[in-house]
Motif scaffolding. Structure first.
Motif, short mmCIF file in Angstrom:
data_model
loop_
_atom_site.label_atom_id
_atom_site.label_comp_id
_atom_site.label_asym_id
_atom_site.label_seq_id
_atom_site.Cartn_x
_atom_site.Cartn_y
_atom_site.Cartn_z
N GLU A 12 0.82 -1.22 0.00
CA GLU A 12 0.00 0.00 0.00
C GLU A 12 0.86 1.28 0.00
N THR A 13 2.09 1.18 -0.47
CA THR A 13 2.90 2.37 -0.73
C THR A 13 2.47 2.97 -2.06
N GLY A 110 19.01 10.17 2.62
CA GLY A 110 19.44 10.14 4.01
C GLY A 110 18.27 10.37 4.96
N ILE A 111 18.27 9.69 6.09
CA ILE A 111 17.13 9.72 7.03
C ILE A 111 17.66 10.01 8.42
N ALA A 119 6.30 2.72 6.44
CA ALA A 119 5.81 3.56 5.34
C ALA A 119 6.58 4.87 5.25
N VAL A 120 6.91 5.47 6.39
CA VAL A 120 7.67 6.71 6.39
C VAL A 120 9.09 6.45 5.92
N PHE A 121 9.69 5.36 6.39
CA PHE A 121 11.02 5.00 5.88
C PHE A 121 10.98 4.85 4.36
N TYR A 122 9.97 4.18 3.84
CA TYR A 122 9.87 3.95 2.40
C TYR A 122 9.88 5.27 1.63
N THR A 123 9.13 6.23 2.12
CA THR A 123 9.07 7.54 1.46
C THR A 123 10.41 8.25 1.56
N GLN A 124 11.02 8.26 2.74
CA GLN A 124 12.25 9.01 2.93
C GLN A 124 13.44 8.36 2.23
N PRO A 147 15.55 -0.29 5.34
CA PRO A 147 14.77 -0.44 6.57
C PRO A 147 13.30 -0.77 6.30
N SER A 148 12.74 -0.16 5.26
CA SER A 148 11.32 -0.43 4.96
C SER A 148 11.09 -1.88 4.55
N ASP A 149 12.07 -2.50 3.86
CA ASP A 149 11.92 -3.91 3.48
C ASP A 149 11.75 -4.76 4.74
#
Length: 260
Positions: A12-13, A110-111, A119-124, A147-149
């Motif tokens: 759902e990204t 970079g995060i 979901a936020v990691f995926y976007t960033q 990280p999102s994986d």
């Protein structure tokens, strides 16, 4: 993959990738005579020239060893870990399987805020924010998980379901064993991810407590090669279990190259 509907969900990204979830889904694949695992069917993967297609993303089941990211920088393009994967390790893969690996664009956003949901990691991960002279993208063959994986691989359970797990920041998963114990990427020793936290820190999967955390790049963690297969690679056999992994074929110029 359609037979494994209990193991596969859409994330759902914005790309709505289809991912394997759970403690031990049937996502094993034989690659280079080794056991690898399919992270998912990833959409809109750029070949580095702007052309986007759907590709299978896979990760080696076992680490190739423990390495530091680099001595003093989180710049992936000049890092020891990138050279180990793409100058040394990739040459240990036989020519049959090297032909299956696609060269793609990897995002290096970079995060700095470590307290993010998957979901936020995926976007960033996909933003152009970088530290110092670090690049925002890299085009190459062998990288690491994001990280999102790791976060999206959870299924949760009857006590804390998947939706609830995905609502928790990944640096706080130590409080939610139901989430990380039902995540197949929570396994083995601590290992590096692709993402950076600062000019001198990168993220890793802490398999002691289930968190995504950051550490200085001269630290030593396991390395699990991760790559994308050519869109023409097909699953041609197997059931995806560790004893009967999927097998692959790639069609190139009307010639089929098959794995046995």
């Amino acid at each position: 993959l359609a037979d494994n509907t209990n193991d596969l969900v859409y994330d759902e990204t914005s790309d709505n990738n289809l991912r394997y979830i759970g403690a031990n889904p049937n996502n094993y694949v034989s690659f280079n005579g080794e056991l690898w695992r399919i992270i998912g069917v990833m959409n809109n993967i750029d070949n580095g020239s702007g052309s986007k297609e759907t590709r299978l993303k896979i990760i080696r089941n076992e680490s190739i060893g423990s390495y530091r990211w680099e001595y003093e920088t989180s710049n992936w393009n000049i890092s020891e870990i990138e050279k180990e994967l793409n100058d040394t390790y990739v040459n240990t893969i036989t020519s049959l399987y090297q032909e299956m690996i696609d060269t793609v664009l990897w995002n290096l956003g970079g995060i700095s805020n470590t307290s993010n949901t998957p979901a936020v990691f995926y976007t960033q991960e996909r933003l152009s924010t970088v530290f110092g002279d670090n690049p925002s993208t890299w085009t190459g063959k062998v990288g690491l998980v994001y990280p999102s994986d790791y976060g999206f691989a959870t299924s949760g359970d009857s006590t804390i379901n998947r939706t609830e797990c995905l609502s928790y920041p990944l640096d706080n998963w130590n409080n939610y064993a139901n989430c990380y114990n039902n995540d197949w990427l929570y396994a083995g020793s601590q290992y590096w991810t692709m993402s950076t936290m600062s000019s001198m820190k990168a993220y890793y999967v802490n398999t002691y407590n289930g968190n995504i955390e950051s550490r200085y790049v001269d630290s030593t963690f396991d390395v699990k090669p991760t790559l994308y297969l050519l869109p023409s690679v097909k699953i041609t056999g197997g059931t995806g279990t560790s004893s009967d992994p999927y097998t692959l074929s790639v069609y190139n110029k009307n010639k089929e190259l098959s794995q046995t």
